[in-house]
Design a protein around this motif. Structure first.
Motif, short mmCIF file in Angstrom:
data_model
loop_
_atom_site.label_atom_id
_atom_site.label_comp_id
_atom_site.label_asym_id
_atom_site.label_seq_id
_atom_site.Cartn_x
_atom_site.Cartn_y
_atom_site.Cartn_z
N ALA A 35 51.17 46.99 45.34
CA ALA A 35 49.90 47.71 45.45
C ALA A 35 49.88 48.85 44.44
O ALA A 35 50.85 49.61 44.32
N GLU A 81 47.53 41.08 35.10
CA GLU A 81 47.51 40.92 36.56
C GLU A 81 47.40 42.32 37.13
O GLU A 81 48.09 43.23 36.66
N ARG A 83 46.85 44.96 40.63
CA ARG A 83 46.63 45.31 42.04
C ARG A 83 46.16 46.76 42.13
O ARG A 83 46.51 47.50 43.03
N ASP A 84 45.39 47.16 41.11
CA ASP A 84 44.74 48.48 41.13
C ASP A 84 43.32 48.26 40.63
O ASP A 84 43.10 47.90 39.48
#
Lengths: 336, 336
Positions: A35, A81, A83-84
């Motif tokens: 995350a 890629e 996840r933020d």
């Protein structure tokens, strides 16, 4: 998408001049981004003379590279890629993680750049730490004023090229030195400096007297050694020296200037600096430099080498002035 | 009343170490004072290391002494004849006219001093240009802050003694060097410095490491040479060097510090100064120094020699550290 990355690690600390055996290649598995993290593929990365100092052992105020760890430095990459949500896939980012093809990191540790304003590699050079180094040295440290006379050693190097041009933008008289005829021609014809000379030919002090008969207001010092000594003689009263580097002595000690007493009678100020103290000034620099670059008023000459394998030799070449590169040395890891 | 004056003139410029043959004595007739002028008999005069530099030939930013003319420097005298009502007979005055027993000058070219506040000779020393040099170097140039650690070379000399004490008054930790055991004792026992050492014994860098294990904030440099090199190693990040003089190299060149690259990584600032740029700060210094001197909180140690004839030898002695004087060298021309 990369799940492995090749990287270059410091294998041993050099004594004197470093060789290829100081570097070791390794392939590492990358974790899945957690995350707030992103996976980045580097497009290009920077090799710079200051890295030589970071290869040494011992206490220093720029952290030393660690044996067995990748060498650090700036690189521009693309998020593949994420996840933020603030840093989505496709974002161009500048990192300080150095000599590797890809990495996973917290998005908050990266600087998002505008790759529509300029090519990605420009953010390693005149729009990045290189340009900021020149900017800070001239204007923050040496307090160069419009119309003054400045001498810039290693003027055809990355920092020197940026300094020559920023000073010209402010209407200054620019004197610059380099270590080859090709570089002198570049200084004169492309960067439009007022007086360029090859420091290997003739006496630096005589060149400075001819170039600036009324004395220098500022010396932007990338070399130390004999050019610093010559500049101390030729600085005008209340002259300032921005001490940026000492390429003359990176591999072997050079004698100090025997004429430092000049600093007393002429009230000179010599001040060292490190660009990482000054990142807050980047916005001010970009506000002036990006429009100038777009308008073709700034030259951002680059020397490209391709592939991670080429990085050590490109770096070692930087430590020989008179050889190799003009402008910024960029290691291209991927065509954009 | 003097109508003649003996004076000392520069007879020849020295090569290397000066000798007695550099000086010539002469007797001159003094004119009657004109309107606005006064006739002054000197009580005492100053000989200082910086005068060595003024004996050299060539362009300099402190004017050189001229061959056949009296050597200049500060002197305190008493007005014995006046044609300026603002400066009556009996007034004590400080002049820059140097090595002579008496002179006629415009009253406006002299500084009136308060000889009730301190002995006349103190205005050559801690209350005059000597004290101001220490003050400006510490506080204006090096921006020494309360409680910081400062290293002062030639700490037992006139400027050094004042610097040690001004720094102690501000609660600083003071490290000082000198060239003899007697001077080290003086530094420790009379000036109350925190750590004193003989730079001829042991390694200066080891002394500094012992005296200031967390590094120096400021170096007040009177010597250049090896002590400057040692200080560059031991300065903390963002340390400052007030470049006041270079007694190590006045007679013969000394090699420059081979470690100036320290200034880059540690962001050091080295700045030269000349006290004559800073006379406007004298009032601020006197406001602090006069009460301290009266209260016995400042030591103004002086080494006296008597008579104009003794001046050249007293001056030459100053150029040999380890010999001779502690504190301010004063040539007494007349008992008060």
């Amino acid at each position: 998408m990369a799940t492995q990355s090749r990287e270059i690690r410091l294998a041993r600390r050099p004594k004197g001049e470093p060789g290829a055996d100081c570097f070791a290649f390794a392939t590492v598995d990358l974790p899945e981004p957690g995350a707030g993290e992103v996976l980045v593929e580097n497009l290009c990365m920077s090799v710079d003379p200051y890295m030589r100092g970071r290869m040494n052992e011992g206490k220093s105020y720029v952290p030393q590279f660690e044996i067995g760890k990748p060498l650090e430095g700036t690189a521009v990459g693309r998020v593949v890629e994420s996840r933020d949500e603030k840093v989505p896939v496709g974002t161009s980012v500048l990192s300080m993680f150095g000599w590797r093809e890809a990495y996973v990191a917290k998005a908050s540790s990266l600087r998002v750049i505008d790759s529509s304003a300029a090519p990605a590699s420009a953010y390693l050079g005149i729009l990045g730490a290189t340009g900021l180094t020149a900017w800070v040295g001239l204007f923050t440290i040496a307090k160069l004023k419009d119309g003054e006379t400045v001498f810039i050693s290693a003027g055809a190097g990355a920092v020197g090229s940026a300094a020559c041009q920023f000073a010209k933008m402010r209407g200054c008289r620019v004197v610059a030195s380099a270590g080859s005829e090709e570089k002198v021609v570049y200084l004169r014809d492309e960067l439009k400096v007022d007086y360029a000379f090859n420091y290997r030919e003739g006496d630096a002090r005589e060149h400075l007297q001819k170039a600036a008969p009324d004395g220098l207001h500022v010396y932007f010092d990338n070399t130390q050694g004999p050019q610093l000594e010559a500049a101390l003689y030729e600085l005008a009263p209340f002259g300032r020296v921005a001490m940026c580097g000492g390429i003359a002595g990176y591999n072997e000690p050079v004698p100090g200037p025997g004429n430092l007493i000049q600093a007393v009678g002429k009230r000179l100020r010599l001040e060292g600096f490190i660009v990482s103290d000054h990142f807050k000034e980047l916005a001010a620099m970009l506000a002036e430099a990006v429009p100038a670059l777009k308008a073709g008023k700034l030259v951002n000459r680059e020397t490209f080498v391709d592939g991670l394998d080429a990085a050590p030799a490109a770096f070692l070449d930087l430590l020989h002035s008179g050889a190799g590169n003009i402008g910024k040395m960029v290691v291209r890891l991927r065509q954009k």
